[in-house]
Design a protein around this motif. Structure first.
Motif, PDB file in Angstrom:
ATOM      1  N   PHE A 185       0.862  -1.136   0.041  1.00 55.19           N
ATOM      2  CA  PHE A 185      -0.162  -0.064   0.070  1.00 55.19           C
ATOM      3  C   PHE A 185       0.821   1.355  -0.111  1.00 55.19           C
ATOM      4  O   PHE A 185       1.928   1.235   0.677  1.00 55.19           O
ATOM      5  N   SER A 186       0.498   2.169  -0.839  1.00 53.56           N
ATOM      6  CA  SER A 186       1.153   3.446  -0.759  1.00 53.56           C
ATOM      7  C   SER A 186       0.288   4.613  -0.058  1.00 53.56           C
ATOM      8  O   SER A 186      -0.915   5.015  -1.152  1.00 53.56           O
ATOM      9  N   TRP A 187       0.419   4.981   1.027  1.00 55.38           N
ATOM     10  CA  TRP A 187      -0.488   6.026   1.639  1.00 55.38           C
ATOM     11  C   TRP A 187       0.292   7.361   1.284  1.00 55.38           C
ATOM     12  O   TRP A 187       1.030   7.824   2.211  1.00 55.38           O
ATOM     13  N   THR A 188       0.066   8.068   0.226  1.00 59.22           N
ATOM     14  CA  THR A 188       0.457   9.022  -0.176  1.00 59.22           C
ATOM     15  C   THR A 188      -0.269  10.466  -0.228  1.00 59.22           C
ATOM     16  O   THR A 188      -1.208  10.260   0.282  1.00 59.22           O
ATOM     17  N   HIS A 189       0.315  11.668  -0.506  1.00 61.55           N
ATOM     18  CA  HIS A 189      -0.657  12.907  -0.550  1.00 61.55           C
ATOM     19  C   HIS A 189      -0.029  13.450  -2.120  1.00 61.55           C
ATOM     20  O   HIS A 189       0.832  13.398  -2.636  1.00 61.55           O
ATOM     21  N   ASP A 190      -1.138  14.015  -2.979  1.00 58.33           N
ATOM     22  CA  ASP A 190      -0.887  14.939  -3.936  1.00 58.33           C
ATOM     23  C   ASP A 190      -0.187  16.234  -3.551  1.00 58.33           C
ATOM     24  O   ASP A 190       0.006  16.337  -2.463  1.00 58.33           O
ATOM     25  N   SER A 191      -0.152  16.877  -4.826  1.00 59.13           N
ATOM     26  CA  SER A 191       0.788  18.079  -4.380  1.00 59.13           C
ATOM     27  C   SER A 191       0.019  19.162  -3.659  1.00 59.13           C
ATOM     28  O   SER A 191       0.691  20.233  -3.278  1.00 59.13           O
ATOM     29  N   LEU A 192      -1.187  18.897  -3.595  1.00 56.25           N
ATOM     30  CA  LEU A 192      -2.057  19.899  -2.664  1.00 56.25           C
ATOM     31  C   LEU A 192      -2.432  19.331  -1.364  1.00 56.25           C
ATOM     32  O   LEU A 192      -3.191  19.832  -0.362  1.00 56.25           O
ATOM     33  N   GLY A 193      -1.446  18.190  -1.076  1.00 55.29           N
ATOM     34  CA  GLY A 193      -1.627  17.755   0.392  1.00 55.29           C
ATOM     35  C   GLY A 193      -3.079  16.710   0.738  1.00 55.29           C
ATOM     36  O   GLY A 193      -3.061  16.436   1.821  1.00 55.29           O
ATOM     37  N   ARG A 194      -3.544  16.409  -0.330  1.00 61.03           N
ATOM     38  CA  ARG A 194      -4.493  15.619  -0.154  1.00 61.03           C
ATOM     39  C   ARG A 194      -4.114  13.982  -0.381  1.00 61.03           C
ATOM     40  O   ARG A 194      -3.394  13.958  -1.037  1.00 61.03           O
ATOM     41  N   PRO A 195      -5.159  13.123   0.299  1.00 58.77           N
ATOM     42  CA  PRO A 195      -4.791  11.747   0.333  1.00 58.77           C
ATOM     43  C   PRO A 195      -4.729  11.092  -1.117  1.00 58.77           C
ATOM     44  O   PRO A 195      -5.517  11.660  -1.694  1.00 58.77           O
ATOM     45  N   TRP A 196      -3.614  10.447  -1.330  1.00 51.94           N
ATOM     46  CA  TRP A 196      -3.695   9.777  -2.657  1.00 51.94           C
ATOM     47  C   TRP A 196      -3.182   8.255  -2.395  1.00 51.94           C
ATOM     48  O   TRP A 196      -1.912   8.379  -1.975  1.00 51.94           O
ATOM     49  N   ILE A 197      -3.907   7.335  -2.588  1.00 51.89           N
ATOM     50  CA  ILE A 197      -3.756   5.977  -2.042  1.00 51.89           C
ATOM     51  C   ILE A 197      -3.742   5.062  -3.475  1.00 51.89           C
ATOM     52  O   ILE A 197      -4.540   5.004  -4.353  1.00 51.89           O
ATOM     53  N   ALA A 198      -2.560   4.124  -3.534  1.00 52.77           N
ATOM     54  CA  ALA A 198      -2.552   3.086  -4.384  1.00 52.77           C
ATOM     55  C   ALA A 198      -1.920   1.921  -3.930  1.00 52.77           C
ATOM     56  O   ALA A 198      -1.146   2.018  -3.063  1.00 52.77           O
ATOM     57  N   THR A 199      -1.985   0.825  -4.888  1.00 58.72           N
ATOM     58  CA  THR A 199      -1.528  -0.337  -4.373  1.00 58.72           C
ATOM     59  C   THR A 199      -0.685  -0.894  -5.433  1.00 58.72           C
ATOM     60  O   THR A 199      -1.368  -0.825  -6.825  1.00 58.72           O
ATOM     61  N   THR A 200       0.392  -1.504  -5.171  1.00 56.50           N
ATOM     62  CA  THR A 200       1.385  -2.304  -6.189  1.00 56.50           C
ATOM     63  C   THR A 200       1.721  -3.668  -5.805  1.00 56.50           C
ATOM     64  O   THR A 200       2.322  -3.539  -4.602  1.00 56.50           O
ATOM     65  N   ASP A 201       1.499  -4.523  -6.325  1.00 56.99           N
ATOM     66  CA  ASP A 201       2.049  -6.029  -5.759  1.00 56.99           C
ATOM     67  C   ASP A 201       2.471  -7.034  -6.944  1.00 56.99           C
ATOM     68  O   ASP A 201       2.523  -8.083  -6.467  1.00 56.99           O
ATOM     69  N   GLN A 202       2.944  -6.545  -7.949  1.00 54.84           N
ATOM     70  CA  GLN A 202       3.446  -7.573  -8.950  1.00 54.84           C
ATOM     71  C   GLN A 202       4.593  -8.228  -8.502  1.00 54.84           C
ATOM     72  O   GLN A 202       5.546  -7.364  -7.862  1.00 54.84           O
ATOM     73  N   GLY A 203       4.747  -9.581  -8.516  1.00 56.94           N
ATOM     74  CA  GLY A 203       5.937 -10.133  -8.066  1.00 56.94           C
ATOM     75  C   GLY A 203       5.789 -10.592  -6.431  1.00 56.94           C
ATOM     76  O   GLY A 203       5.748 -11.740  -5.987  1.00 56.94           O
ATOM     77  N   MET A 204       5.448  -9.415  -5.740  1.00 58.45           N
ATOM     78  CA  MET A 204       5.319  -9.684  -4.276  1.00 58.45           C
ATOM     79  C   MET A 204       3.987 -10.477  -4.129  1.00 58.45           C
ATOM     80  O   MET A 204       4.093 -11.624  -3.292  1.00 58.45           O
ATOM     81  N   GLY A 205       3.027 -10.034  -4.737  1.00 60.16           N
ATOM     82  CA  GLY A 205       1.760 -11.067  -4.525  1.00 60.16           C
ATOM     83  C   GLY A 205       0.495 -10.152  -4.068  1.00 60.16           C
ATOM     84  O   GLY A 205       0.723  -9.101  -3.098  1.00 60.16           O
ATOM     85  N   ALA A 206      -0.536 -10.250  -4.680  1.00 62.34           N
ATOM     86  CA  ALA A 206      -1.812  -9.632  -4.265  1.00 62.34           C
ATOM     87  C   ALA A 206      -2.222 -10.003  -2.894  1.00 62.34           C
ATOM     88  O   ALA A 206      -2.984  -9.186  -2.380  1.00 62.34           O
ATOM     89  N   SER A 207      -1.721 -11.206  -2.405  1.00 63.56           N
ATOM     90  CA  SER A 207      -2.046 -11.348  -0.948  1.00 63.56           C
ATOM     91  C   SER A 207      -1.590 -10.398   0.164  1.00 63.56           C
ATOM     92  O   SER A 207      -1.719 -10.693   1.109  1.00 63.56           O
TER      93      SER A 207
END
Ligand SMILES: [Zn+2]
Length: 562
Positions: A160-182
């Motif tokens: 999980f990436s719990w980041t913020h956009d350039s205006l400081g608002r929450p921006w969330i994404a997931t990436t898990d290729q290789g590591m696994g969706a689990s």
């Protein structure tokens, strides 16, 4: 996934690539100068994750995932369930379901009854109570919660990436290729088994908008200030393609007249990047035109095509390609030559819709089927835009980025990550085979035929190489063995003596007999058929310096004494 600079001598299970397109020459030189790689020790957990023909996995075939997850950026936690529907292939009483630590399973339910399960690291073994009849469908629901692993270096080291956009608002994404969706949801974590379709119902705090795979079926606002975005993917999908992208998105769309009819193309930039997206993302159309020509119809007309801005470089999430290339050509301001004339992430990640998502490797060891073909697709896109010869020259420039320290195919059954050479060397192999086939329409038929023959399937390298040999009418078995299973680059040895050319292959697997083009009759290139034994042919060149080997073959050339 896309490329990155390779850092450190050895990165465990991290998809990294040394790419001439992206690396400056000095860095490329460092690639080959690094110390030999230490052998990887495979663990019990690697086997649990990486083997698919095991007693707790091979008796059931996933047909549907019904995933519901509430996402709480306030405390970086998630809570939800996945109802797994499967078809019984043979009788069994225990099944393996994967979910990574530190996430916690609350319960597993089948037919309203709680089931007993034991945990073995990231795998759960659940004992079923109901008899499992062959051919019948059953469902098991896994309830879970916790703080999913945070992505260290997305998309390569994901979570999980719990980041913020350039205006400081929450921006969330997931990436898990290789590591696994689990890493964030419970499933059968192997590329070998895909559901026929999947629901992804994600609940996020207002006013965030979640964009996931397939089509948006409904949005439901809740009194607690959250909204559930219900997405439905109507096609088989690899589990690592399922993704969260939650942020302050804008949306616009268009209709593309493609091979199979009208295709919706939807664009989801952050609200303040809308103008940049309108400018840069027009390349999605030229991408679609080029790849439908070379690979056949886009594989997901029912689900549409989407580009979604994310806080990492990008990923090939099926029907929901994620994009973080700063709305510029090249690859985050890097690249060389013609590679600076188009948007690397749009082209490379979208190519995975055909090679990676439509045709998926069962075992990660065979991931060159994703990355080698996507890398080669870059050359085809370049050809579509700038012509065949400039594209070929650009493609061959990737030679400088091949390390050749390990074979492209990694060990099977342990979720092993192939070396970064799966990108450039995989692309160069395909470019070389095109020269051997020596007929562009036939080559295009091979590429479209691959996508038609293995439509929505998971495959092995052997299936793909056998298909290419059959479709091209050329036995390429030794060529694949050479380039995929050894680190040797074929050496074309030759000697000129008056009007005679002597030639042979060396540094090759036994029986290697790849044809190659040389200027037997200058200035024309003629296909000859070297073997490991010296052969001689009459040569017509005015000047010995005029003798050339076609540079489009990925081989070494050496003039030797006879
Ligand atoms: Zn890729």
């Amino acid at each position: 996934m896309s490329h990155t600079l390779q850092r450190g001598r050895y990165m465990r299970r991290t998809l990294v690539a040394a790419c001439a397109v992206l690396l400056p020459l000095a860095a490329a030189a460092q690639v080959s100068a690094r110390a030999p790689q230490q052998p990887r020790v495979w663990t019990h957990a690697d086997t649990l994750r990486g083997s698919y023909n095991t007693p707790d996995r091979n008796w059931w075939d996933v047909t549907f995932y019904d995933l519901h997850v509430a996402i709480s950026p306030a405390d970086s936690s998630i809570r939800g369930y996945n109802a797994i529907t499967y078809r019984v292939l043979r009788p069994a009483a225990e099944m393996q379901i994967d979910l990574m630590t530190p996430l916690i399973v609350d319960s597993m339910i089948q037919d309203h009854r709680a089931l007993r399960f034991r945990r073995d690291s990231n795998a759960f073994f659940v004992s079923l109570l109901a008899p499992q009849h062959i051919g019948r469908h059953y469902s098991i629901t896994v309830y879970y919660h916790g703080h999913p692993r945070v992505a260290v270096n997305p998309p390569w080291q994901g979570g999980f990436s719990w980041t913020h956009d350039s205006l400081g608002r929450p921006w969330i994404a997931t990436t898990d290729q290789g590591m696994g969706a689990s890493v964030w949801w419970p499933n059968k974590d192997t590329q070998a088994d895909e559901p026929d379709s999947q629901r992804i119902a994600l609940t996020v705090p207002d006013p965030l908008i979640d964009v996931s795979n397939g089509r948006l079926r409904s949005t439901k606002h809740h009194p607690d200030g959250t909204t559930t975005y219900e997405w439905f993917d109507a096609n088989p999908i690899n589990n690592y393609a399922i993704a969260v992208a939650a942020g302050h998105y804008a949306h616009y769309s268009e209709t593309y007249n493609g091979i199979k009819g009208k295709l919706t193309m939807d664009y989801w930039p952050l609200d303040y990047d809308t103008a940049a997206a309108h400018r840069q993302w027009v390349q999605a159309r030229s991408m679609m035109q080029c790849f439908e020509h070379w690979f056949g119809p886009y594989p997901w007309y029912e689900d549409g095509y989407k580009l979604i801005e994310v806080p990492n470089t990008g990923m090939e999430h099926q029907s929901a390609v994620s994009y973080g290339n700063w709305f510029q050509n090249g690859y985050r301001k890097r690249g060389s030559g013609l590679g600076l004339q188009w948007d690397f992430i749009i082209v490379h990640e979208s190519a995975h819709e055909w090679f990676g998502n439509n045709i998926t490797a069962k075992d990660q060891a065979d991931m060159w089927l994703h990355e080698g073909f996507a890398n080669y697709a870059e050359a085809l896109y370049t050809e579509c835009q700038f012509g065949k010869e400039p594209a070929a020259e650009w493609e061959m420039g990737k030679r400088r980025g091949v390390a050749n320290r390990e074979p492209l195919i990694a060990p099977y059954g342990v979720n092993a990550e192939p070396p970064g050479d799966q990108y450039n060397k995989g692309g160069l192999l395909l470019h070389t085979i095109r020269q051997v086939v020596d007929n562009d329409e036939k080559w295009r038929a091979v590429l479209t035929g691959l996508n038609r023959t293995f439509w929505h399937q998971t495959v092995t390298t052997y299936q793909v190489e056998n298909y290419i040999s059959k479709a091209s009418g050329i036995d390429l078995g030794k060529v694949f063995d050479q380039y995929l299973r050894t680190t040797m680059i074929p050496e074309f040895d030759y000697h000129l003596s008056g009007d005679t050319l002597a030639f042979r292959w060396s540094n090759v697997v036994r029986g290697f007999g790849m044809p190659i083009k040389v200027t037997l009759d200058w200035p024309e290139f003629t296909m000859i058929h070297p073997t490991e034994a010296w052969q001689r042919l009459p040569l017509h060149v005015a000047n010995p310096a005029d003798f050339k080997v076609d540079p489009n073959f990925y081989v070494d050339v050496k003039e030797v004494e006879p």
